[in-house]
Write an enzyme that holds these catalytic residues in place. Structure first.
Site, mmCIF file in Angstrom:
data_model
loop_
_atom_site.group_PDB
_atom_site.id
_atom_site.type_symbol
_atom_site.label_atom_id
_atom_site.label_comp_id
_atom_site.label_asym_id
_atom_site.label_seq_id
_atom_site.Cartn_x
_atom_site.Cartn_y
_atom_site.Cartn_z
ATOM 1 N N HIS A 76 31.610 1.753 130.387
ATOM 2 C CA HIS A 76 32.941 1.521 130.944
ATOM 3 C C HIS A 76 33.759 2.805 131.038
ATOM 4 O O HIS A 76 33.694 3.678 130.172
ATOM 5 C CB HIS A 76 33.692 0.429 130.177
ATOM 6 C CG HIS A 76 34.125 0.759 128.780
ATOM 7 N ND1 HIS A 76 35.327 1.361 128.500
ATOM 8 C CD2 HIS A 76 33.540 0.519 127.588
ATOM 9 C CE1 HIS A 76 35.466 1.487 127.190
ATOM 10 N NE2 HIS A 76 34.390 0.992 126.612
ATOM 11 N N ASP A 191 35.412 6.682 123.708
ATOM 12 C CA ASP A 191 35.103 5.288 124.016
ATOM 13 C C ASP A 191 35.698 4.958 125.390
ATOM 14 O O ASP A 191 36.899 4.735 125.488
ATOM 15 C CB ASP A 191 35.701 4.403 122.920
ATOM 16 C CG ASP A 191 35.513 2.915 123.151
ATOM 17 O OD1 ASP A 191 34.698 2.546 124.018
ATOM 18 O OD2 ASP A 191 36.199 2.123 122.470
ATOM 19 N N GLU A 224 37.112 -2.871 130.623
ATOM 20 C CA GLU A 224 36.358 -3.375 129.470
ATOM 21 C C GLU A 224 37.270 -3.625 128.283
ATOM 22 O O GLU A 224 37.107 -4.603 127.541
ATOM 23 C CB GLU A 224 35.259 -2.367 129.099
ATOM 24 C CG GLU A 224 34.259 -2.877 128.063
ATOM 25 C CD GLU A 224 34.643 -2.568 126.618
ATOM 26 O OE1 GLU A 224 33.950 -3.026 125.699
ATOM 27 O OE2 GLU A 224 35.664 -1.860 126.398
ATOM 28 N N GLU A 225 38.258 -2.729 128.092
ATOM 29 C CA GLU A 225 39.106 -2.803 126.907
ATOM 30 C C GLU A 225 40.065 -3.991 126.911
ATOM 31 O O GLU A 225 40.727 -4.251 125.903
ATOM 32 C CB GLU A 225 39.904 -1.501 126.750
ATOM 33 C CG GLU A 225 39.071 -0.249 126.519
ATOM 34 C CD GLU A 225 38.404 -0.208 125.155
ATOM 35 O OE1 GLU A 225 38.528 -1.204 124.398
ATOM 36 O OE2 GLU A 225 37.756 0.794 124.829
ATOM 37 N N ASP A 251 27.702 1.878 125.029
ATOM 38 C CA ASP A 251 29.083 1.958 124.578
ATOM 39 C C ASP A 251 29.145 2.722 123.257
ATOM 40 O O ASP A 251 28.147 3.255 122.778
ATOM 41 C CB ASP A 251 29.660 0.545 124.427
ATOM 42 C CG ASP A 251 31.161 0.471 124.666
ATOM 43 O OD1 ASP A 251 31.858 1.470 124.423
ATOM 44 O OD2 ASP A 251 31.645 -0.598 125.092
ATOM 45 N N HIS A 335 39.574 4.091 119.033
ATOM 46 C CA HIS A 335 40.862 3.696 119.617
ATOM 47 C C HIS A 335 42.012 4.536 119.073
ATOM 48 O O HIS A 335 43.107 4.028 118.821
ATOM 49 C CB HIS A 335 41.119 2.203 119.410
ATOM 50 C CG HIS A 335 40.284 1.327 120.286
ATOM 51 N ND1 HIS A 335 40.605 0.013 120.555
ATOM 52 C CD2 HIS A 335 39.142 1.585 120.986
ATOM 53 C CE1 HIS A 335 39.689 -0.501 121.371
ATOM 54 N NE2 HIS A 335 38.792 0.437 121.640
#
Length: 371
Positions: A76, A191, A224-225, A251, A335
Site C-alpha cells: 500500500h 509503513d 489501506e490505513e 507490508d 505509525h
C-alpha cells in the site's frame, strides 16, 4: 526541513527506491504524489501499467508463457496523516485524523501541508515547557485540540499560502540511517513505502530480456490505513485476464523488541515474517508452506507472525477466492514519524518473494495437500 544526516547516495536499489518514496506526502485518500512516483519508477519494468478509479497502481510483468500462473503482490502507498478540518482566525490549522496515529506523540512534530500549489511546512504546536501546569504534565492533549502553525498570522494569510479545508497533512522527514553503518533506517511512512520499494525492486529484477516464470501483477494500493479499501476494489474489479492464482500482501509489522516491552516475538534483523494470522486474515496453508519452503531452500531467515492487532491488504485480497497470504517486514515505532527498519529484513523480503515466484509454477496450491 532538510536533514544534513539524511541518506543521499551509495544506496542499494531497494533503499534508493525507499528514499524516493518517503520524500512524498500521501495520507490515505491523498496518494496522488506517491502514485505518480510509483508510476515513474515502475514504468521501465512493466509490460502494462494502469491506475484505477480509486488510485490503485497496477504494473504487470508477463511471463513468456501466456498460460503461466499469475501472482498478485500488493503493497500500500498510503500513510497515516490528517486533513485540515478548519483554519482558525489566527491562521492556525485544526486537524482531522486519517488512520491510526497516537495522540501522545503528535505535539511538536513537523508536518507538510499539501496544497494545490505545493507543499508548505508547518509544526504541530505544543505549550512551552515553562508554561506547563501539573495538570498539563499528567495529561495527553487530544488531537482535536491540537493545531498546526504554518507561520500565518490570520486566516487570510493562510488562504494566501494556498491552504484550504480538506488539504492533506503528513509527517515530514527523510530516510536517515541510525548511528553509523548500523543498517537500520528511520523515516515516516516506512509503513508501507518499504513494501512498495521491495515490490519495485522485484519488478526491476527482471530485465528487458528476462521474463519471470509466472506473470507478476504488482499492485500498489490506496487507503489501506482506513480499512483496506483500495485492495477491496482490486479484489472486486481486477481487469480481465489479471485474476491471479495466488495473492500476497507485502507490508510492515510491529516489532516488539524494544526495552519497554516484554519477551520479544518479532525482532529487527531476524528476517521477514511469514504471516500466520492477524485480525484481517488467516494465511492459506499452501501459501504459508510455499513461503517457508522458499525461505528454507535459500537460507533466508524468517519469523512467524501471529499478531491480532494488525491487518493487511491480504484481508481484502482473500475475497478473490484464491490462496492468499502475506509477507511483512518488522518495523519499530509503527505509525509514528520515526519508524525504524533493518535493511537486511527488507532485502530478505524481496529475496523471499523472488524465491516464491520462481517456485510457484510447480507449487501445490490445494487447501488439502495430496496424500
Amino acid at each position: 526541513m532538510n536533514n544534513p544526516e539524511a541518506v543521499s547516495g551509495d544506496l542499494s536499489p531497494i533503499m534508493e527506491y525507499l528514499r524516493q518514496l518517503v520524500e512524498v506526502t500521501g495520507p490515505s485518500g491523498s496518494e496522488e504524489d506517491v502514485a505518480r512516483r510509483v508510476l515513474d519508477l515502475a514504468r521501465p519494468h512493466a509490460d502494462e501499467l494502469s491506475v484505477d478509479a480509486v488510485g490503485n497502481v497496477v504494473a504487470v510483468r508477463r511471463a513468456a508463457d501466456p498460460s503461466a500462473r499469475r501472482l498478485l503482490i500488493c503493497a500500500h502507498m498510503d500513510e497515516i496523516g490528517f486533513r485540515v478540518r478548519r483554519v482558525d482566525e489566527g491562521g492556525t490549522l485544526r486537524l482531522e485524523k486519517v488512520g491510526g496515529s497516537d495522540d501522545r506523540i503528535l505535539p511538536a512534530q513537523r508536518v507538510w501541508v499539501r496544497t494545490e500549489g505545493g507543499r508548505i511546512p508547518g509544526v504541530i504546536g505544543t505549550k512551552s515547557a515553562h508554561l506547563l501546569t501539573d495538570a498539563d504534565r499528567a495529561s495527553v492533549t487530544p488531537y482535536a485540540a491540537l493545531y498546526v502553525d504554518i507561520g500565518a498570522r490570520s486566516a487570510a494569510e493562510a488562504a494566501a499560502m494556498g491552504v484550504q479545508p480538506g488539504d492533506p497533512v503528513g509527517f515530514a522527514g527523510e530516510l536517515t540511517e541510525l548511528g553509523r553503518g548500523s543498517g537500520r533506517f528511520t523515516a515516516h511512512a516506512l509503513d508501507d513505502r518499504a513494501g512498495c520499494a521491495a515490490l519495485l525492486a522485484l519488478l526491476a529484477g527482471f530485465g528487458s530480456d528476462t521474463r519471470p516464470p509466472v506473470t507478476l501483477i504488482a499492485a500498489f494500493s490506496v487507503q489501506e490505513e482506513v480499512g483496506l479499501r483500495g485492495a477491496q476494489v482490486l479484489a472486486r474489479a481486477l481487469p480481465p485476464g489479471q485474476t491471479p492464482d495466488v495473492a500476497l500482501a507485502l507490508d510492515m509489522t510491529a516489532a516488539d523488541d524494544t526495552p519497554e516491552l516484554g519477551a520479544p516475538t518479532l525482532r529487527l534483523g531476524a528476517g521477514p515474517t511469514v504471516k500466520v494470522m492477524d485480525f484481517s486474515t488467516l494465511a492459506h496453508p499452501a501459501v504459508r508452506r510455499g513461503l517457508l519452503r522458499a525461505a528454507h531452500t535459500r537460507d533466508i531467515p524468517v519469523q512467524h507472525e501471529l499478531l491480532k492487532g494488525i491487518g493487511t491488504d491480504a484481508g481484502a485480497l482473500q475475497y478473490l477466492g484464491v490462496p492468499t497470504g502475506a509477507v511483512s517486514v518488522t518495523n519499530r515505532y509503527t505509525h509514528s514519524p520515526v519508524e525504524v527498519l533493518d535493511r537486511r529484513d527488507l532485502e530478505a523480503a524481496q529475496a523471499l518473494l523472488r524465491g516464491f515466484l520462481h517456485d510457484l509454477p510447480q507449487m501445490p496450491l490445494d487447501f488439502l495437500p495430496a496424500p
